[in-house]
Each structure stands twice: as structure tokens, then as C-alpha cells.
Design a protein around this motif. Sequence first.
Motif, PDB file in Angstrom:
ATOM      1  N   ILE A  56       2.305  -2.840   4.755  1.00  0.00           N
ATOM      2  CA  ILE A  56       3.082  -3.697   4.965  1.00  0.00           C
ATOM      3  C   ILE A  56       3.143  -4.927   6.090  1.00  0.00           C
ATOM      4  O   ILE A  56       2.396  -4.458   6.938  1.00  0.00           O
ATOM      5  N   SER A  57       3.234  -5.791   5.510  1.00  0.00           N
ATOM      6  CA  SER A  57       2.849  -7.131   6.087  1.00  0.00           C
ATOM      7  C   SER A  57       4.190  -7.211   6.778  1.00  0.00           C
ATOM      8  O   SER A  57       5.439  -6.778   7.582  1.00  0.00           O
ATOM      9  N   THR A  58       4.231  -8.085   8.211  1.00  0.00           N
ATOM     10  CA  THR A  58       5.115  -8.179   9.548  1.00  0.00           C
ATOM     11  C   THR A  58       6.422  -8.949   8.384  1.00  0.00           C
ATOM     12  O   THR A  58       7.619  -8.144   9.061  1.00  0.00           O
ATOM     13  N   LEU A  62       9.687  -7.013   8.595  1.00  0.00           N
ATOM     14  CA  LEU A  62      11.249  -7.475   9.373  1.00  0.00           C
ATOM     15  C   LEU A  62      11.995  -7.234   8.146  1.00  0.00           C
ATOM     16  O   LEU A  62      13.656  -7.363   8.450  1.00  0.00           O
ATOM     17  N   GLU A  63      12.156  -8.014   6.874  1.00  0.00           N
ATOM     18  CA  GLU A  63      13.253  -7.982   5.333  1.00  0.00           C
ATOM     19  C   GLU A  63      13.639  -6.929   5.851  1.00  0.00           C
ATOM     20  O   GLU A  63      15.053  -6.702   5.353  1.00  0.00           O
ATOM     21  N   LYS A  69      16.183  -7.294   2.194  1.00  0.00           N
ATOM     22  CA  LYS A  69      15.513  -7.128   0.952  1.00  0.00           C
ATOM     23  C   LYS A  69      15.335  -5.539   1.602  1.00  0.00           C
ATOM     24  O   LYS A  69      15.087  -4.329   2.464  1.00  0.00           O
ATOM     25  N   HIS A  70      15.791  -4.180  -0.417  1.00  0.00           N
ATOM     26  CA  HIS A  70      15.580  -3.041  -0.292  1.00  0.00           C
ATOM     27  C   HIS A  70      13.539  -2.494  -0.054  1.00  0.00           C
ATOM     28  O   HIS A  70      13.776  -3.726  -1.070  1.00  0.00           O
ATOM     29  N   LYS A  79       4.290  -5.362  -2.691  1.00  0.00           N
ATOM     30  CA  LYS A  79       3.935  -5.864  -0.867  1.00  0.00           C
ATOM     31  C   LYS A  79       3.731  -4.767  -0.170  1.00  0.00           C
ATOM     32  O   LYS A  79       3.794  -5.199   0.923  1.00  0.00           O
ATOM     33  N   VAL A  80       4.711  -3.624  -0.359  1.00  0.00           N
ATOM     34  CA  VAL A  80       4.701  -2.320  -0.347  1.00  0.00           C
ATOM     35  C   VAL A  80       3.358  -1.611  -0.248  1.00  0.00           C
ATOM     36  O   VAL A  80       3.833  -0.828  -1.636  1.00  0.00           O
ATOM     37  N   LYS A  81       2.082  -0.307   1.144  1.00  0.00           N
ATOM     38  CA  LYS A  81       1.858   0.895  -0.338  1.00  0.00           C
ATOM     39  C   LYS A  81       2.304   2.020   0.397  1.00  0.00           C
ATOM     40  O   LYS A  81       2.001   1.601   1.892  1.00  0.00           O
ATOM     41  N   ILE A  82       2.183   2.936  -0.373  1.00  0.00           N
ATOM     42  CA  ILE A  82       2.640   4.173   0.094  1.00  0.00           C
ATOM     43  C   ILE A  82       1.730   5.120   0.233  1.00  0.00           C
ATOM     44  O   ILE A  82       1.520   5.508  -1.149  1.00  0.00           O
ATOM     45  N   SER A  83       1.167   6.009   0.782  1.00  0.00           N
ATOM     46  CA  SER A  83       0.025   7.202   0.631  1.00  0.00           C
ATOM     47  C   SER A  83       0.551   8.235   1.431  1.00  0.00           C
ATOM     48  O   SER A  83       1.112   7.866   2.423  1.00  0.00           O
ATOM     49  N   GLY A  84      -0.150   9.068   1.432  1.00  0.00           N
ATOM     50  CA  GLY A  84       0.408   9.930   2.309  1.00  0.00           C
ATOM     51  C   GLY A  84       1.382  11.443   1.383  1.00  0.00           C
ATOM     52  O   GLY A  84       2.138  11.015   0.541  1.00  0.00           O
TER      53      GLY A  84
END
Length: 90
Positions: A56-58, A62-63, A69-70, A79-84
Motif C-alpha cells: 500500500i502507499s502511504t 493514511l486514508e 476510506k474503507h 491500490k492495496v494488494k494483500i498476500s499471505g
Amino acid sequence: MIQDILKNFKNKLSNRDINLSLIYFEITDDNKIYNLETCDFISSEIDEEKFLKFRISTDSLLEIVEGKKHPEDLLFDEKVKISGDISILA
């Protein structure tokens, strides 16, 4: 600044039964990975067998922390990548 944002986020999760040591944030605008438990960046690759990492970006982080933002909104905007292992949050 990033560490302060993560500390704020960590405080919001303090009453939950979540192992924060297994959660990481890869901040795209400074190319560092931070551990949520310590709020410090790690100098090596994640070596845990079970972990959860958010890329994720800073600004996006922060949002989320400020409640502007949800997280799902940012997931759909890619704008968000999730792994694991997402079950860490359960």
C-alpha cells in the motif's frame, strides 16, 4: 511519518485478539516493509511461515487509518494488494 501512522493503526487494533507480529505493510512509496507489532521496518524478507502483508502507499494507508476510506474501496481500486494468510485477522 509512516511509523506514526502504523502506531495509530496498531492502537485501533489493540483490543482485538490479533497477532500483530504476523502483519506487515509494504509501503510502495519508500520500498520498505514494516512490521505492525513493532512499527519498524525490517531489513530482510519475511521469514515467517504464516504472515499477512499489505502492499500500500502511504497516502492510502493514511486514508484507511483516518477513516476516510474503507479498505474494500481501495482493494477494488487496486491500490492495496494483500498476500499471505488472511485468517490471521479472524
